[in-house]
Motif scaffolding. Structure first.
Motif, PDB file in Angstrom:
ATOM      1  N   GLU A   1       2.442  -8.960  -1.193  1.00 30.89           N
ATOM      2  CA  GLU A   1       1.308  -9.047  -0.280  1.00 30.89           C
ATOM      3  C   GLU A   1       0.072  -8.356  -0.856  1.00 30.89           C
ATOM      4  OE1 GLU A   1       1.170 -10.761   2.970  1.00 30.89           O
ATOM      5  OE2 GLU A   1       2.610 -11.639   1.566  1.00 30.89           O
ATOM      6  N   CYS A   2       0.276  -7.274  -1.590  1.00 28.87           N
ATOM      7  CA  CYS A   2      -0.852  -6.617  -2.257  1.00 28.87           C
ATOM      8  C   CYS A   2      -1.505  -7.564  -3.256  1.00 28.87           C
ATOM      9  CB  CYS A   2      -0.382  -5.351  -2.964  1.00 28.87           C
ATOM     10  SG  CYS A   2      -0.096  -3.940  -1.879  1.00 28.87           S
ATOM     11  N   LEU A   3      -0.699  -8.208  -4.085  1.00 35.22           N
ATOM     12  CA  LEU A   3      -1.250  -9.135  -5.073  1.00 35.22           C
ATOM     13  C   LEU A   3      -2.033 -10.252  -4.394  1.00 35.22           C
ATOM     14  CD1 LEU A   3       1.746  -9.494  -7.558  1.00 35.22           C
ATOM     15  CD2 LEU A   3      -0.434  -8.360  -8.011  1.00 35.22           C
ATOM     16  N   ARG A   4      -1.497 -10.790  -3.326  1.00 33.47           N
ATOM     17  CA  ARG A   4      -2.189 -11.863  -2.608  1.00 33.47           C
ATOM     18  C   ARG A   4      -3.534 -11.401  -2.053  1.00 33.47           C
ATOM     19  NH1 ARG A   4       3.348 -13.903   0.391  1.00 33.47           N
ATOM     20  NH2 ARG A   4       3.805 -15.653  -1.021  1.00 33.47           N
ATOM     21  N   SER A   5      -3.671 -10.098  -1.860  1.00 29.13           N
ATOM     22  CA  SER A   5      -4.913  -9.537  -1.332  1.00 29.13           C
ATOM     23  C   SER A   5      -5.844  -9.033  -2.430  1.00 29.13           C
ATOM     24  CB  SER A   5      -4.583  -8.380  -0.370  1.00 29.13           C
ATOM     25  OG  SER A   5      -3.750  -8.812   0.685  1.00 29.13           O
ATOM     26  N   GLY A   6      -5.467  -9.235  -3.695  1.00 29.73           N
ATOM     27  CA  GLY A   6      -6.314  -8.796  -4.795  1.00 29.73           C
ATOM     28  C   GLY A   6      -6.095  -7.364  -5.221  1.00 29.73           C
ATOM     29  N   VAL A   7      -5.051  -6.720  -4.703  1.00 26.62           N
ATOM     30  CA  VAL A   7      -4.731  -5.335  -5.070  1.00 26.62           C
ATOM     31  C   VAL A   7      -3.807  -5.337  -6.279  1.00 26.62           C
ATOM     32  CG1 VAL A   7      -3.460  -3.271  -4.341  1.00 26.62           C
ATOM     33  CG2 VAL A   7      -5.060  -4.385  -2.766  1.00 26.62           C
ATOM     34  N   THR A   8      -4.156  -4.543  -7.286  1.00 33.66           N
ATOM     35  CA  THR A   8      -3.317  -4.466  -8.487  1.00 33.66           C
ATOM     36  C   THR A   8      -2.810  -3.056  -8.769  1.00 33.66           C
ATOM     37  OG1 THR A   8      -5.189  -4.113  -9.995  1.00 33.66           O
ATOM     38  CG2 THR A   8      -4.584  -6.403  -9.503  1.00 33.66           C
ATOM     39  N   ALA A   9      -3.280  -2.066  -8.001  1.00 32.96           N
ATOM     40  CA  ALA A   9      -2.800  -0.689  -8.160  1.00 32.96           C
ATOM     41  C   ALA A   9      -2.742  -0.032  -6.794  1.00 32.96           C
ATOM     42  CB  ALA A   9      -3.705   0.112  -9.094  1.00 32.96           C
ATOM     43  N   VAL A  10      -1.757   0.840  -6.609  1.00 34.21           N
ATOM     44  CA  VAL A  10      -1.550   1.485  -5.312  1.00 34.21           C
ATOM     45  C   VAL A  10      -1.307   2.978  -5.491  1.00 34.21           C
ATOM     46  CG1 VAL A  10      -0.584  -0.596  -4.244  1.00 34.21           C
ATOM     47  CG2 VAL A  10       0.951   1.038  -5.373  1.00 34.21           C
ATOM     48  N   GLY A  11      -1.498   3.700  -4.397  1.00 40.77           N
ATOM     49  CA  GLY A  11      -1.000   5.059  -4.258  1.00 40.77           C
ATOM     50  C   GLY A  11       0.071   4.994  -3.191  1.00 40.77           C
ATOM     51  N   ASP A  12       1.327   4.898  -3.597  1.00 39.25           N
ATOM     52  CA  ASP A  12       2.406   4.565  -2.672  1.00 39.25           C
ATOM     53  C   ASP A  12       3.286   5.771  -2.378  1.00 39.25           C
ATOM     54  OD1 ASP A  12       3.930   2.396  -1.235  1.00 39.25           O
ATOM     55  OD2 ASP A  12       5.522   3.166  -2.528  1.00 39.25           O
ATOM     56  N   ILE A  13       3.712   5.881  -1.123  1.00 41.95           N
ATOM     57  CA  ILE A  13       4.668   6.908  -0.724  1.00 41.95           C
ATOM     58  C   ILE A  13       6.062   6.306  -0.827  1.00 41.95           C
ATOM     59  CG2 ILE A  13       5.409   8.474   1.088  1.00 41.95           C
ATOM     60  CD1 ILE A  13       2.629   9.091  -0.036  1.00 41.95           C
ATOM     61  N   ALA A  14       6.882   6.877  -1.696  1.00 40.34           N
ATOM     62  CA  ALA A  14       8.192   6.297  -2.004  1.00 40.34           C
ATOM     63  C   ALA A  14       9.300   7.257  -1.594  1.00 40.34           C
ATOM     64  CB  ALA A  14       8.291   5.992  -3.496  1.00 40.34           C
ATOM     65  N   TYR A  15      10.477   6.690  -1.342  1.00 44.15           N
ATOM     66  CA  TYR A  15      11.652   7.487  -0.996  1.00 44.15           C
ATOM     67  C   TYR A  15      12.595   7.642  -2.181  1.00 44.15           C
ATOM     68  CZ  TYR A  15       9.785   6.148   3.518  1.00 44.15           C
ATOM     69  OH  TYR A  15       8.937   5.917   4.576  1.00 44.15           O
ATOM     70  N   GLY A  16      12.287   6.973  -3.272  1.00 38.88           N
ATOM     71  CA  GLY A  16      13.108   6.996  -4.470  1.00 38.88           C
ATOM     72  C   GLY A  16      12.543   6.010  -5.465  1.00 38.88           C
TER      73      GLY A  16
END
Length: 432
Positions: free
Chosen positions: A108-123
């Motif tokens: 969904e990020c790619l479809r919106s033109g996003v190529t980099a994130v600051g993501d909160i991950a659990y692992g």
């Protein structure tokens, strides 16, 4: 390969009419006019996007990709109620579920033109899934409900990388205590020290809700029980969150997320010490948290990024919609500055601006083509008209991910796996 469009927005310079980017491997070789680049490199293949703006891939500064399968499961409502409701759904999911949800979120990020994130991950599931789809950025291992002494074992058990590169050069990792009241001062300080000692980025949700402000100022309200359970060493400091983080010695170079309920003088503290603030205005509206003080933050000189937060507290991962929400909150904000917040400034907040956020020689070839109306102000057109439906092409690291409106890889299995996770989370919510 040379990619071109009606306009090119390098972000670091003036718009270029009939601009183009020459890609060499995974990086940008040169930026200029289509005429100049094709004359200099007559044997290069070309791909033109008529009626489109060519821009850097967008930077979504705050996501929870592992929660991307929760779209529509939790209705808009008051923050403390929402956070108690989301917990059973999260606890019902396993590592495979998080991986499947994260893959869908990355799509969904790619479809919106996003190529980099600051993501909160659990692992490691989210960074691995994102890397498989071409998404880069910083993935923050979230810390809550543990003591400072348990931190090393907790990171090891969740496969926290021993180096800052998590899944290849495009995907870095960081540390993120959840909040001051679910992590507690000891864990926050230990996580901060670990991040500083090992060169990791450090982020924290800060001043997100009125309930948080009430808890920190007076030690009361709907978050008091969860604070006592998850962070037994937390004691209400009688200050705002930002001043509390400064008192703990963890504000310098920190990425503060949300910053809606700021107290007097706190924008100036953020400007003086923090790396920057990531704003998530649509999520704030969804959870009835109020509006971030955009004008005050800008006046104080705070570096800003923009994020969507998760699909458990937002309707889309569309950063264009997020930008327009920002403009509604602060009508005096220019579209040029807004585009910078969506790209280079957001990359600076995450500490990845050496590789992301602008179209410059040597940076990753993260490029989007977005269809806009005929215009002499391409930055305004991009910000005001951009949407997933108008994103025509996306390149990450020199590889086509979306080409002329069609995904360049198979997505059906990703979507089916995400739907399975959605149903599993929905069952957990129905039986809680």
């Amino acid at each position: 390969m040379i990619v071109s469009g009606e306009w090119l927005l390098p972000v670091v310079g003036d718009p270029i009419r009939h601009g183009a980017v020459r890609i060499t491997g995974s990086r940008i070789g040169e930026v200029g006019t289509f005429k100049a680049l094709t004359r200099a490199y007559p044997n290069e293949t070309t791909h033109d996007h008529p009626g489109c703006v060519i821009a850097p891939g967008l930077v979504n500064g705050h996501t929870h990709l592992s929660l991307s399968s929760m779209l529509g499961l939790l209705p808009p409502g008051e923050f403390s109620t929402w956070i108690s409701n989301v917990a059973p759904a999260v606890q019902a999911l396993d590592h495979d579920d998080f991986a499947d949800a994260a893959a869908y979120g990355a799509l969904e990020c790619l479809r919106s033109g996003v190529t980099a994130v600051g993501d909160i991950a659990y692992g490691p599931e989210a960074p691995a899934a994102a890397a498989d789809t071409g998404i880069g950025g910083v993935f923050f291992w979230e810390l809550l409900g543990m003591t400072a002494e348990q931190l090393p074992e907790a990171l090891s058990s969740r496969d926290f990388p021993t180096e800052s590169v998590a899944c290849g050069g495009r995907t870095l990792c960081g540390i993120s205590p959840h909040t001051p009241y679910t992590a507690g001062p000891g864990l926050i300080q230990a996580g901060y020290a670990y991040a500083r000692d090992h060169g990791y980025a450090f982020a924290i949700h800060a001043a997100e809700s009125t309930a948080e402000a009430r808890l920190l100022m007076a030690g009361e309200g709907p978050l008091r029980e969860s604070a006592g359970r998850l962070a037994p060493d937390f004691v209400a400091p009688g200050t705002g969150t930002v001043r509390y983080l400064e008192h703990l010695g963890v504000l310098r170079d920190t990425i503060a997320v949300h910053c809606v309920q700021l107290m007097s003088g706190e924008p100036e503290l953020l400007a003086a010490h923090a790396r920057g603030v990531v704003l998530c205005p649509r999520s704030n509206r969804y959870l009835l948290n109020g509006k971030p003080p955009v004008a005050a933050l800008i006046q104080a000189g705070v570096r800003l990024g923009l994020g969507t937060d998760s699909l458990a507290s937002n309707e889309t991962l569309d950063l264009f919609e997020e930008a327009r929400e920002l403009l509604t909150i602060d009508p005096g904000l220019s579209t040029t500055r807004t585009l910078e917040i969506m790209t280079l400034e957001g990359a600076q907040v995450l500490g990845i601006d050496r590789d992301y956020g602008s179209l410059e020689s040597g940076k990753y070839a993260d490029i989007i083509a977005v269809e806009v109306s005929d215009t002499n102000d391409p930055a305004s057109a991009l910000v005001r008209e951009g949407s997933p439906a108008r994103v025509r092409s996306v390149i990450t690291g020199g590889v086509w991910r979306l080409l002329d409106g069609r995904m360049a890889f198979l997505t059906k299995e990703i979507e089916q796996r995400s739907a399975r996770v959605t149903e599993k989370a929905a069952r957990a919510l129905r039986t809680r």
